[in-house]
Structures are given as C-alpha cells and as structure tokens.
Design a protein around this motif. Sequence first.
Motif, mmCIF file in Angstrom:
data_model
loop_
_atom_site.group_PDB
_atom_site.id
_atom_site.type_symbol
_atom_site.label_atom_id
_atom_site.label_comp_id
_atom_site.label_asym_id
_atom_site.label_seq_id
_atom_site.Cartn_x
_atom_site.Cartn_y
_atom_site.Cartn_z
ATOM 1 N N VAL A 1 0.841 -1.204 0.000
ATOM 2 C CA VAL A 1 0.000 0.000 0.000
ATOM 3 C C VAL A 1 0.872 1.249 0.000
ATOM 4 O O VAL A 1 0.494 2.293 -0.527
ATOM 5 N N LEU A 2 2.052 1.146 0.591
ATOM 6 C CA LEU A 2 2.973 2.274 0.628
ATOM 7 C C LEU A 2 3.850 2.326 -0.615
ATOM 8 O O LEU A 2 4.192 3.406 -1.094
ATOM 9 N N TRP A 3 4.219 1.176 -1.134
ATOM 10 C CA TRP A 3 5.144 1.162 -2.270
ATOM 11 C C TRP A 3 4.475 1.536 -3.588
ATOM 12 O O TRP A 3 5.111 2.131 -4.458
ATOM 13 N N LEU A 4 3.214 1.237 -3.763
ATOM 14 C CA LEU A 4 2.525 1.597 -5.009
ATOM 15 C C LEU A 4 2.546 3.102 -5.265
ATOM 16 O O LEU A 4 2.918 3.551 -6.354
ATOM 17 N N PRO A 5 2.159 3.932 -4.279
ATOM 18 C CA PRO A 5 2.233 5.386 -4.513
ATOM 19 C C PRO A 5 3.670 5.864 -4.725
ATOM 20 O O PRO A 5 3.898 6.813 -5.481
ATOM 21 N N ARG A 6 4.624 5.240 -4.061
ATOM 22 C CA ARG A 6 6.022 5.632 -4.230
ATOM 23 C C ARG A 6 6.484 5.443 -5.668
ATOM 24 O O ARG A 6 7.327 6.199 -6.160
ATOM 25 N N ILE A 7 5.923 4.447 -6.329
ATOM 26 C CA ILE A 7 6.284 4.173 -7.729
ATOM 27 C C ILE A 7 5.412 4.978 -8.690
ATOM 28 O O ILE A 7 5.900 5.554 -9.675
ATOM 29 N N ILE A 8 4.110 5.035 -8.390
ATOM 30 C CA ILE A 8 3.155 5.652 -9.311
ATOM 31 C C ILE A 8 3.308 7.165 -9.379
ATOM 32 O O ILE A 8 3.191 7.758 -10.462
#
Length: 229
Positions: free
Chosen positions: A43-50
């Motif tokens: 849940v935290l890594w998706l926004p970090r990439i997107i």
Amino acid sequence: MKKTITWTFVVLTGIILLYLWVGFFLPNPAMESWDTWYKYRIVLWLPRIIIPLLYCIILLMVFTKDRKLSQNIATLLGTFLILFLVAASLIYVNKSKTRSGYIKDQYHPYLQILPPTTADLNKASGKKAIRIFCLGGSTTAWKNSKNVGWPESLEKELRQFYHSDSIFVFNFGIPWYTTLHTLINFETNLRQHKPDVIIVMHNINDFLQNADFSYLSNGSFRQDYGHFL
C-alpha cells in the motif's frame, strides 16, 4: 505569458506530488498498527512508484508538440482519476461501516480494548488448584514464535518444580494496557475470582495516554480515563 503559466503549473504540480511522495515514506504509526503497515507495505510502495511516473506523464503531456497526444493523455488521466475517486469512495464507505461496527462492538468505555475472557478459570476450579494471574501489557500478552508466552513457561516450570498439575498460570495481559487499565480490569473483572498470586509486569505503556492511539477519545487527558466516555 503562456510559458510562465505552463512552468508555474509544472513547478506547483511537482511540489504537490513531491509532498505526497515523501509522505508515503513517513507513515503515521498512530493511524494503523505497525503490523498492518508491515503486512500491507505494498500500500505504501505503489504510490512511491506511481507518483513519479504520474509526474513524468504530466511533463510529457505539457511539453509534447503533438497536441492530439496531449489531449489523449489528458482524457485518459481524467477518466482514470474519476474512476479512482468513485472506487475509493465506495471502498472507504464500505470499510468505514465495517470498521465502525467493529469498534463499537470491541470498544470498552474505560479500558478501550476489551479485557480477556475469564472462561478458562473453570479449568482451575478444584480445591487444590493454585491460580496465578499474570497482568500487564504486550510484554505479558504476546507470545514467541512457538506460541508460548512467559506465563505459559512459568506454569510449566512451576509444575515441574513442585511436581503438581494443580498450578494454573493465567495470562490476562492486553497489548497497550497501562498500569491504570490493569488496575481497573482487576478491580472490576478479576478480583472476584480471588487469585492466589498476582504477577504484574508494566510501565512502558504508562508513557502513553491511552491503550490504542484511539481517535474516539474526546477532550483533554484525564487521570481517571473519563475523557473516553
């Protein structure tokens, strides 16, 4: 003038997205348990990439000379944003109802987290039974990788030492409980069972104001925890 507006848009958008991007590296532990953040770290890594990808797409849309491509990208992003907002709203409302019901059922007005059940006391109802109550916070309640806590180990050691199966050690610890929680729990729920021995291990949670970082509390902190009503 047009270039100034374009660059202003690009810079402001970049600042906003950078602010959001950094925020996903600094989650607030008070909003979710640490176990939940760790378990669902995607849940935290998706926004970090997107978020960086989104900014690259915006730059492409703004500076491309192909107006048709720019319009298609804008339409695609707008559609995606609308679908995302609708889906997020539906999920949030559904989860809020479920969570609110759960909190209402599991919430104690003074102890916040419901105390452990005393149903297991029935197995130590004999006259020769020696009942030991272990009270405290997570350092009492939690168990190791083999699902054994120190109260369970204590029971095993005492039974071996005294060659008796009539010694019962009960784990009445609850994660996040403070000394005051334990005193209230003992006075209202456990004292009537008249334990032979009481072992208390506490203190670290006493640095906090309440048992579960709850946002249900109202008003300034009171020593008798009455603000939770």
